[in-house]
Design an enzyme around this catalytic site. Structure first.
Site, PDB file in Angstrom:
ATOM      1  CE1 TYR A  34      -3.289  -3.100   0.767  1.00  0.00           C
ATOM      2  CE2 TYR A  34      -3.176  -2.331   2.719  1.00  0.00           C
ATOM      3  CZ  TYR A  34      -3.885  -3.404   1.716  1.00  0.00           C
ATOM      4  OH  TYR A  34      -4.620  -4.487   2.038  1.00  0.00           O
ATOM      5  CG  HIS A 100      -0.400  -8.689   0.266  1.00  0.00           C
ATOM      6  ND1 HIS A 100       0.251  -7.644   0.764  1.00  0.00           N
ATOM      7  CD2 HIS A 100      -1.607  -8.610   0.171  1.00  0.00           C
ATOM      8  CE1 HIS A 100      -1.334  -6.753   0.653  1.00  0.00           C
ATOM      9  NE2 HIS A 100      -2.259  -7.177   0.962  1.00  0.00           N
ATOM     10  CD  GLN A 154      -6.757  -8.373   6.104  1.00  0.00           C
ATOM     11  OE1 GLN A 154      -6.489  -7.672   4.591  1.00  0.00           O
ATOM     12  NE2 GLN A 154      -5.557  -8.365   7.078  1.00  0.00           N
ATOM     13  CB  SER A 224     -15.069   4.250   6.290  1.00  0.00           C
ATOM     14  OG  SER A 224     -16.451   5.644   5.791  1.00  0.00           O
ATOM     15  NE  ARG A 229     -20.804   6.060   4.512  1.00  0.00           N
ATOM     16  CZ  ARG A 229     -20.450   6.437   2.386  1.00  0.00           C
ATOM     17  NH1 ARG A 229     -19.703   6.128   2.222  1.00  0.00           N
ATOM     18  NH2 ARG A 229     -21.644   6.261   1.901  1.00  0.00           N
TER      19      ARG A 229
END
Ligand SMILES: NC(=O)c1ccc[n+]([C@@H]2O[C@H](COP(=O)([O-])OP(=O)(O)OC[C@H]3O[C@@H](n4cnc5c(N)ncnc54)[C@H](OP(=O)(O)O)[C@@H]3O)[C@@H](O)[C@H]2O)c1
Length: 266
Positions: A34, A100, A154, A224, A229
């Site tokens: 990321y 990952h 995950q 979010s 939210r």
């Protein structure tokens, strides 16, 4: 590993300060891929600094910082990259570090896992896990007689992609399912079943999906960028989805993949 009751994936935005009750444990889900470990780490440190003098201020140990290995290259590259992730984040250690994706083949997967085990032994990371692992990859890792078993897998899980084979295997083997894209990336918020069940339970479609995930025993990672939210998505204590409605939601499965799908990688 402490299993958080619910999780808030803030990615690179941690300007938000949810109320204390939300902050029982706060997962910040980052990854080498990321390219935001530095920004996320700085934001966390800034936030912790501001909390320091408050009576019930949030501490480093209240934050559960996750990062993930970008590429399954080698033992040495994994060890180096973990050190680099810690340095970039500035957080001193990583709470959960995941492979990952299962790309690269069996030998690389097992080699990288050994690096994670050693990084745990060296107190660089607290908990190790995997991401996007299918049953085949999990069996391969467990069969390799690891010194440390993966605590987490995950994977993308929501009512429109239930991945029941993988989730059952994880739960039978004591591996926590962290459900990414638990809101199906907002692609199905107007689905008639989601709308009618959220009306029935007096909640939002997002709260319904988070609740479905928790009732299955998963750790959902709703994301979010909006403070309202984030808070609202976590307010899921006031209702319980009935067994019948859980089945109805399970039946929405259409293998909707909202991101990538490496679970069948060779
Ligand atoms: N391990 C992996 O390979 C992997 C892959 C993908 C994602 N992840 C992790 O999982 C996290 C969540 O996944 P995701 O972001 O793909 O999907 P998600 O959490 O299912 O959905 C996020 C989307 O839902 C919207 N949303 C949030 N709350 C809402 C609400 N109450 N009403 C309507 N829309 C709402 C968000 O918009 P706004 O932001 O505008 O509110 C955003 O567009 C990511 O941040 C990442 O940390 C991991």
């Amino acid at each position: 590993m402490a299993t958080p009751k619910s999780a808030y994936s803030l990615s690179s935005r941690i300007k938000v300060k949810p109320p204390a009750y939300v902050f029982a444990t706060c997962i910040i889900d980052s990854a080498q891929m990321y390219h935001n470990e530095r920004e996320v780490g700085r934001a966390i440190l800034r936030f912790l600094e501001a909390e320091k003098n408050k009576p019930n201020g949030v501490k480093r140990e209240d934050i559960f910082f996750t990062s993930k290995l970008a590429s399954n290259i080698s033992y040495d590259a994994t060890r180096r990259s973990i050190k680099e992730s810690i340095r970039a984040s500035g957080l001193g250690y990583i709470d959960l570090f995941l492979i990952h994706a299962p790309y690269g083949g069996k030998a690389k997967r097992l080699e990288c896992w050994r690096a994670i085990e050693d990084a745990i032994a060296d107190n660089e990371i607290r908990t190790g896990g995997v991401s996007n692992y299918g049953v085949k990859h999990l069996k391969e890792l467990l069969a390799s007689n690891p010194r440390i078993r993966p605590a987490v897998n995950q994977i993308e899980v929501h009512p429109f992609n239930t991945r029941s084979e993988i989730t059952s295997f994880c739960q039978e083997n004591g591996i926590v399912v962290q459900a990414y894209a638990p809101l199906a990336r907002a692609y199905r918020m107007r689905h008639p079943t989601i709308v009618s069940l959220s009306q029935k339970y007096g909640c939002t479609p997002a709260q319904l999906m988070v609740r479905w995930s928790l009732q299955h025993g998963y750790v959902p990672l709703p994301k979010s960028v909006s403070k309202e939210r984030i808070i609202s998505n976590g307010q899921i204590e006031g209702f319980e989805i009935s067994a019948e409605d859980m089945k109805t939601m399970d039946g929405l499965d259409e293998y909707l993949v909202t991101d990538w799908d490496p679970v069948d990688a060779p």
